[in-house]
Design a protein around this motif. Structure first.
Motif, PDB file in Angstrom:
ATOM      1  N   VAL A  92       0.939   6.787 -22.932  1.00 44.40           N
ATOM      2  CA  VAL A  92       1.465   6.572 -21.928  1.00 44.40           C
ATOM      3  C   VAL A  92       1.051   5.199 -21.164  1.00 44.40           C
ATOM      4  CG1 VAL A  92       0.953   7.259 -19.191  1.00 44.40           C
ATOM      5  CG2 VAL A  92       0.717   8.967 -21.301  1.00 44.40           C
ATOM      6  N   ARG A  93       0.238   4.277 -21.705  1.00 47.29           N
ATOM      7  CA  ARG A  93      -0.167   3.086 -21.234  1.00 47.29           C
ATOM      8  C   ARG A  93       1.116   2.380 -21.143  1.00 47.29           C
ATOM      9  NH1 ARG A  93      -4.357   2.346 -18.272  1.00 47.29           N
ATOM     10  NH2 ARG A  93      -6.608   2.409 -19.258  1.00 47.29           N
ATOM     11  N   SER A  94       1.926   2.099 -22.275  1.00 50.99           N
ATOM     12  CA  SER A  94       2.966   1.261 -22.249  1.00 50.99           C
ATOM     13  C   SER A  94       4.205   1.515 -21.392  1.00 50.99           C
ATOM     14  CB  SER A  94       3.649   1.285 -23.949  1.00 50.99           C
ATOM     15  OG  SER A  94       4.246   2.496 -23.907  1.00 50.99           O
ATOM     16  N   GLU A  95       4.027   2.855 -20.746  1.00 51.14           N
ATOM     17  CA  GLU A  95       5.107   3.285 -19.923  1.00 51.14           C
ATOM     18  C   GLU A  95       4.874   3.054 -18.350  1.00 51.14           C
ATOM     19  OE1 GLU A  95       6.492   7.109 -20.607  1.00 51.14           O
ATOM     20  OE2 GLU A  95       6.099   6.801 -22.854  1.00 51.14           O
ATOM     21  N   ILE A  96       3.391   2.719 -18.198  1.00 50.88           N
ATOM     22  CA  ILE A  96       3.026   2.389 -16.438  1.00 50.88           C
ATOM     23  C   ILE A  96       2.250   1.092 -16.817  1.00 50.88           C
ATOM     24  CG2 ILE A  96       1.688   3.050 -14.884  1.00 50.88           C
ATOM     25  CD1 ILE A  96       1.459   5.864 -15.989  1.00 50.88           C
ATOM     26  N   GLN A  97       3.306  -0.112 -16.118  1.00 48.68           N
ATOM     27  CA  GLN A  97       2.651  -1.168 -15.934  1.00 48.68           C
ATOM     28  C   GLN A  97       2.610  -1.735 -14.579  1.00 48.68           C
ATOM     29  OE1 GLN A  97       2.332  -3.385 -18.969  1.00 48.68           O
ATOM     30  NE2 GLN A  97       2.172  -1.534 -19.814  1.00 48.68           N
ATOM     31  N   MET A  98       1.849  -2.830 -14.335  1.00 45.85           N
ATOM     32  CA  MET A  98       1.510  -3.237 -13.136  1.00 45.85           C
ATOM     33  C   MET A  98       1.905  -4.831 -12.944  1.00 45.85           C
ATOM     34  SD  MET A  98      -2.111  -2.615 -11.159  1.00 45.85           S
ATOM     35  CE  MET A  98      -2.085  -2.946  -9.252  1.00 45.85           C
ATOM     36  N   ILE A  99       2.467  -5.145 -11.630  1.00 40.84           N
ATOM     37  CA  ILE A  99       2.636  -6.493 -11.379  1.00 40.84           C
ATOM     38  C   ILE A  99       1.535  -6.946 -10.427  1.00 40.84           C
ATOM     39  CG2 ILE A  99       3.977  -8.167 -10.105  1.00 40.84           C
ATOM     40  CD1 ILE A  99       6.611  -6.447 -11.104  1.00 40.84           C
ATOM     41  N   PHE A 100       0.693  -7.886 -10.636  1.00 39.27           N
ATOM     42  CA  PHE A 100      -0.342  -8.019  -9.517  1.00 39.27           C
ATOM     43  C   PHE A 100       0.052  -8.933  -8.365  1.00 39.27           C
ATOM     44  CE2 PHE A 100      -2.285  -7.058 -13.856  1.00 39.27           C
ATOM     45  CZ  PHE A 100      -3.163  -5.983 -13.494  1.00 39.27           C
ATOM     46  N   GLN A 101      -0.941  -8.915  -7.283  1.00 35.35           N
ATOM     47  CA  GLN A 101      -0.638  -9.629  -6.225  1.00 35.35           C
ATOM     48  C   GLN A 101      -0.687 -11.427  -6.420  1.00 35.35           C
ATOM     49  OE1 GLN A 101      -3.238  -8.413  -3.059  1.00 35.35           O
ATOM     50  NE2 GLN A 101      -2.449  -9.879  -1.614  1.00 35.35           N
ATOM     51  N   ASP A 102      -1.638 -11.647  -7.086  1.00 39.15           N
ATOM     52  CA  ASP A 102      -1.836 -13.097  -6.985  1.00 39.15           C
ATOM     53  C   ASP A 102      -1.397 -13.677  -8.175  1.00 39.15           C
ATOM     54  OD1 ASP A 102      -2.575 -15.755  -6.969  1.00 39.15           O
ATOM     55  OD2 ASP A 102      -4.701 -15.179  -6.755  1.00 39.15           O
ATOM     56  N   PRO A 103      -0.379 -14.399  -8.392  1.00 37.49           N
ATOM     57  CA  PRO A 103       0.536 -15.060  -9.555  1.00 37.49           C
ATOM     58  C   PRO A 103      -0.266 -16.361 -10.042  1.00 37.49           C
ATOM     59  CG  PRO A 103       1.560 -15.839  -7.576  1.00 37.49           C
ATOM     60  CD  PRO A 103       0.736 -14.880  -7.008  1.00 37.49           C
ATOM     61  N   TYR A 104      -1.214 -16.549  -9.357  1.00 31.29           N
ATOM     62  CA  TYR A 104      -2.295 -17.507  -9.822  1.00 31.29           C
ATOM     63  C   TYR A 104      -3.277 -17.165 -10.646  1.00 31.29           C
ATOM     64  CZ  TYR A 104       0.552 -20.363  -6.680  1.00 31.29           C
ATOM     65  OH  TYR A 104       1.678 -21.052  -5.778  1.00 31.29           O
ATOM     66  N   SER A 105      -4.153 -16.127 -10.401  1.00 28.79           N
ATOM     67  CA  SER A 105      -5.259 -15.675 -10.956  1.00 28.79           C
ATOM     68  C   SER A 105      -4.929 -14.690 -11.965  1.00 28.79           C
ATOM     69  CB  SER A 105      -6.379 -15.210  -9.961  1.00 28.79           C
ATOM     70  OG  SER A 105      -5.848 -13.993  -9.300  1.00 28.79           O
ATOM     71  N   SER A 106      -3.746 -14.101 -12.004  1.00 28.36           N
ATOM     72  CA  SER A 106      -3.344 -12.827 -12.981  1.00 28.36           C
ATOM     73  C   SER A 106      -2.745 -13.352 -14.275  1.00 28.36           C
ATOM     74  CB  SER A 106      -2.429 -12.145 -12.322  1.00 28.36           C
ATOM     75  OG  SER A 106      -1.103 -12.600 -12.166  1.00 28.36           O
ATOM     76  N   LEU A 107      -2.780 -14.818 -14.535  1.00 28.96           N
ATOM     77  CA  LEU A 107      -2.188 -15.374 -15.706  1.00 28.96           C
ATOM     78  C   LEU A 107      -3.310 -16.225 -16.392  1.00 28.96           C
ATOM     79  CD1 LEU A 107       1.279 -16.429 -14.723  1.00 28.96           C
ATOM     80  CD2 LEU A 107       0.678 -14.235 -15.652  1.00 28.96           C
ATOM     81  N   ASN A 108      -3.555 -15.992 -17.658  1.00 27.20           N
ATOM     82  CA  ASN A 108      -4.714 -16.688 -18.264  1.00 27.20           C
ATOM     83  C   ASN A 108      -4.219 -18.058 -18.388  1.00 27.20           C
ATOM     84  OD1 ASN A 108      -6.717 -17.854 -20.060  1.00 27.20           O
ATOM     85  ND2 ASN A 108      -6.992 -15.905 -21.011  1.00 27.20           N
ATOM     86  N   PRO A 109      -5.150 -19.193 -17.807  1.00 26.05           N
ATOM     87  CA  PRO A 109      -4.337 -20.588 -17.851  1.00 26.05           C
ATOM     88  C   PRO A 109      -4.544 -21.134 -19.297  1.00 26.05           C
ATOM     89  CG  PRO A 109      -6.776 -20.394 -16.765  1.00 26.05           C
ATOM     90  CD  PRO A 109      -6.311 -19.039 -17.079  1.00 26.05           C
ATOM     91  N   ARG A 110      -5.331 -20.476 -20.110  1.00 29.01           N
ATOM     92  CA  ARG A 110      -5.394 -21.226 -21.532  1.00 29.01           C
ATOM     93  C   ARG A 110      -4.487 -20.569 -22.322  1.00 29.01           C
ATOM     94  NH1 ARG A 110     -10.703 -19.678 -19.998  1.00 29.01           N
ATOM     95  NH2 ARG A 110     -12.194 -21.423 -19.772  1.00 29.01           N
ATOM     96  N   HIS A 111      -3.613 -19.824 -21.826  1.00 31.20           N
ATOM     97  CA  HIS A 111      -2.617 -18.984 -22.866  1.00 31.20           C
ATOM     98  C   HIS A 111      -1.319 -19.778 -22.451  1.00 31.20           C
ATOM     99  CE1 HIS A 111      -5.028 -15.547 -24.134  1.00 31.20           C
ATOM    100  NE2 HIS A 111      -5.388 -16.662 -24.567  1.00 31.20           N
ATOM    101  N   THR A 112      -0.246 -19.864 -23.381  1.00 32.91           N
ATOM    102  CA  THR A 112       1.004 -20.386 -22.938  1.00 32.91           C
ATOM    103  C   THR A 112       1.887 -19.087 -22.682  1.00 32.91           C
ATOM    104  OG1 THR A 112       1.831 -19.837 -25.169  1.00 32.91           O
ATOM    105  CG2 THR A 112       1.141 -21.837 -24.956  1.00 32.91           C
ATOM    106  N   VAL A 113       2.981 -19.465 -21.885  1.00 25.47           N
ATOM    107  CA  VAL A 113       3.723 -18.272 -21.443  1.00 25.47           C
ATOM    108  C   VAL A 113       4.281 -17.348 -22.396  1.00 25.47           C
ATOM    109  CG1 VAL A 113       5.933 -17.799 -20.315  1.00 25.47           C
ATOM    110  CG2 VAL A 113       4.614 -19.825 -19.429  1.00 25.47           C
ATOM    111  N   GLY A 114       4.328 -17.737 -23.371  1.00 24.28           N
ATOM    112  CA  GLY A 114       4.889 -16.900 -24.986  1.00 24.28           C
ATOM    113  C   GLY A 114       3.970 -16.069 -25.053  1.00 24.28           C
ATOM    114  N   THR A 115       2.582 -16.484 -25.068  1.00 27.42           N
ATOM    115  CA  THR A 115       1.717 -15.792 -25.642  1.00 27.42           C
ATOM    116  C   THR A 115       1.341 -14.825 -24.408  1.00 27.42           C
ATOM    117  OG1 THR A 115       0.389 -17.500 -26.720  1.00 27.42           O
ATOM    118  CG2 THR A 115      -0.814 -15.719 -26.052  1.00 27.42           C
ATOM    119  N   ILE A 116       1.525 -14.907 -23.096  1.00 23.73           N
ATOM    120  CA  ILE A 116       1.226 -14.098 -22.171  1.00 23.73           C
ATOM    121  C   ILE A 116       2.220 -12.950 -22.043  1.00 23.73           C
ATOM    122  CG2 ILE A 116       1.099 -13.848 -19.341  1.00 23.73           C
ATOM    123  CD1 ILE A 116      -0.069 -16.804 -19.421  1.00 23.73           C
ATOM    124  N   ILE A 117       3.273 -13.378 -22.267  1.00 21.30           N
ATOM    125  CA  ILE A 117       4.254 -12.226 -22.130  1.00 21.30           C
ATOM    126  C   ILE A 117       4.317 -11.322 -23.430  1.00 21.30           C
ATOM    127  CG2 ILE A 117       6.985 -11.861 -21.963  1.00 21.30           C
ATOM    128  CD1 ILE A 117       7.252 -14.275 -20.418  1.00 21.30           C
TER     129      ILE A 117
END
Length: 350
Positions: free
Chosen positions: A107-132
């Motif tokens: 079920v996990r893959s079928e329920i996803q979340m978009i978080f409120q803060d676009p600054y703290s919800s992305l790992n600054p050490r990872h590239t965009v390709g890795t994050i997505i």
């Protein structure tokens, strides 16, 4: 693969199609520890209390209310990022309230979340390709053509330049970072997305872009949304139905036109009176009661969720409150004979 396919298949019962998400009596209490050495519970923060609603496949339900009313906590329980204290969460007819990690895997893959803060919800050490691409890697998904190709396609879908695949989050603006979060949520082809105030941290001009993007994706991909926000104008633009929360409880649920044109709960009426854009739009459309709507100033402060008022939680700020409101909690029901699905938790609805 077969398990995932079965879960995604639309289910029906004798009463008709099963909702994609059905929440009933959802409750969350956070314990307050005290004494020495802080091992004894001396109280609880009653953040969410007896919340019930459902979302059909492809539908968008807006969840609105003042800050601290329990909206985000409800969203995190729906995604099972937080365990509920009580109640039931059913996804596609399957009870996931107390499911363990193994049971939640399909079920996990079928329920996803978009978080409120676009600054703290992305790992600054990872590239965009890795994050997505991370959710695909964690779930062992290998799309046709490889993950990098899929990630670049997702970037293009949300309006990002695929050539920026190897850039880091700090090289993007706030609106672009939120688009990265949207692309990450879309990576596993979800059926339900919980958007927790996805535009509140963005400039007004960027808010419109992100909301329009989510709306286009909903129409194209048939994704259902639980859209959490405190901006009533944004919710009206995006959601087909709206639920209003106050101090941990849902006080009104109705379709968009009915709730904005003819609010029945005093709290909803007060909220809408504070939004000139909504009032103006309703008046232009000739909605019932729009011309009579006046600015309503609520007296007092929001009570503490540690010790909420007895009976109706809104009674301490309500101009209609009588003795009955202090002794009996009003159930969330529709007016007798209306049959319009407009639910209100008030002893004296409009």
């Amino acid at each position: 693969m077969s398990t995932t396919t079965d879960t995604r298949a639309p289910r029906t019962s004798a009463a008709g199609p099963v909702p994609l998400l059905e929440v009933s009596g959802l409750t969350k209490h956070f314990p307050i520890m005290g004494g020495f050495p802080f091992k004894r519970q001396i109280g609880a923060v009653r953040a969410v209390e007896d919340v019930s609603f459902s979302i059909a496949p492809g539908e968008s339900l807006g969840l609105v209310g003042e800050s601290g009313c329990g909206k985000s906590t409800t969203g995190r329980m729906v995604t099972r990022l937080m365990d509920p204290t009580g109640g039931r969460i059913a996804y596609a007819g399957q009870d996931i309230t107390h499911a363990n990690r193994k049971q939640l895997a399909p079920v996990r893959s079928e329920i996803q979340m978009i978080f409120q803060d676009p600054y703290s919800s992305l790992n600054p050490r990872h590239t965009v390709g890795t994050i997505i691409g991370k959710p695909m890697a964690i779930n062992g998904i290998e799309p046709a053509g490889g993950r990098e190709k899929r990630v670049r396609e997702l970037m293009e879908t949300v309006g990002l330049n695929p050539e920026h695949y190897n850039r880091f989050p700090h090289e993007f603006s706030g609106g672009q970072r939120q688009r990265i979060g949207v692309a990450r949520a879309l990576g596993l082809n979800p059926k339900l997305i919980v958007a927790d105030e996805p535009v509140s941290a963005l400039d007004v001009s960027i808010q419109a872009q992100v909301v329009n993007l989510l709306q286009e994706l909903q129409k194209e991909l048939g994704i259902a949304f639980l859209f959490i926000a405190h901006d009533l104008a944004v919710v009206r633009h995006f959601s087909q139905r709206v639920a209003v929360m106050y101090l941990g409880k849902v006080v009104e649920i109705a379709d968009r036109d009915s709730l904005y044109g003819n609010p029945r709960h005093p709290y909803t009426k007060a909220l809408l009176s504070a939004v000139p854009e909504v009032t103006s739009a309703a008046r232009k459309a000739g909605a019932t009661g729009a011309a009579k709507r006046e600015r309503i100033l609520l007296k007092g402060d929001v009570p503490s969720p540690i010790d909420p008022p007895s009976g109706c939680r809104f009674r301490t700020r309500c101009w209609k409150a009588v003795e009955k409101c202090a002794t009996e909690a009003p159930p969330l029901v529709q007016l007798s004979g209306s049959g319009d699905g407009h639910l209100t938790a008030c002893h004296f609805p409009e």
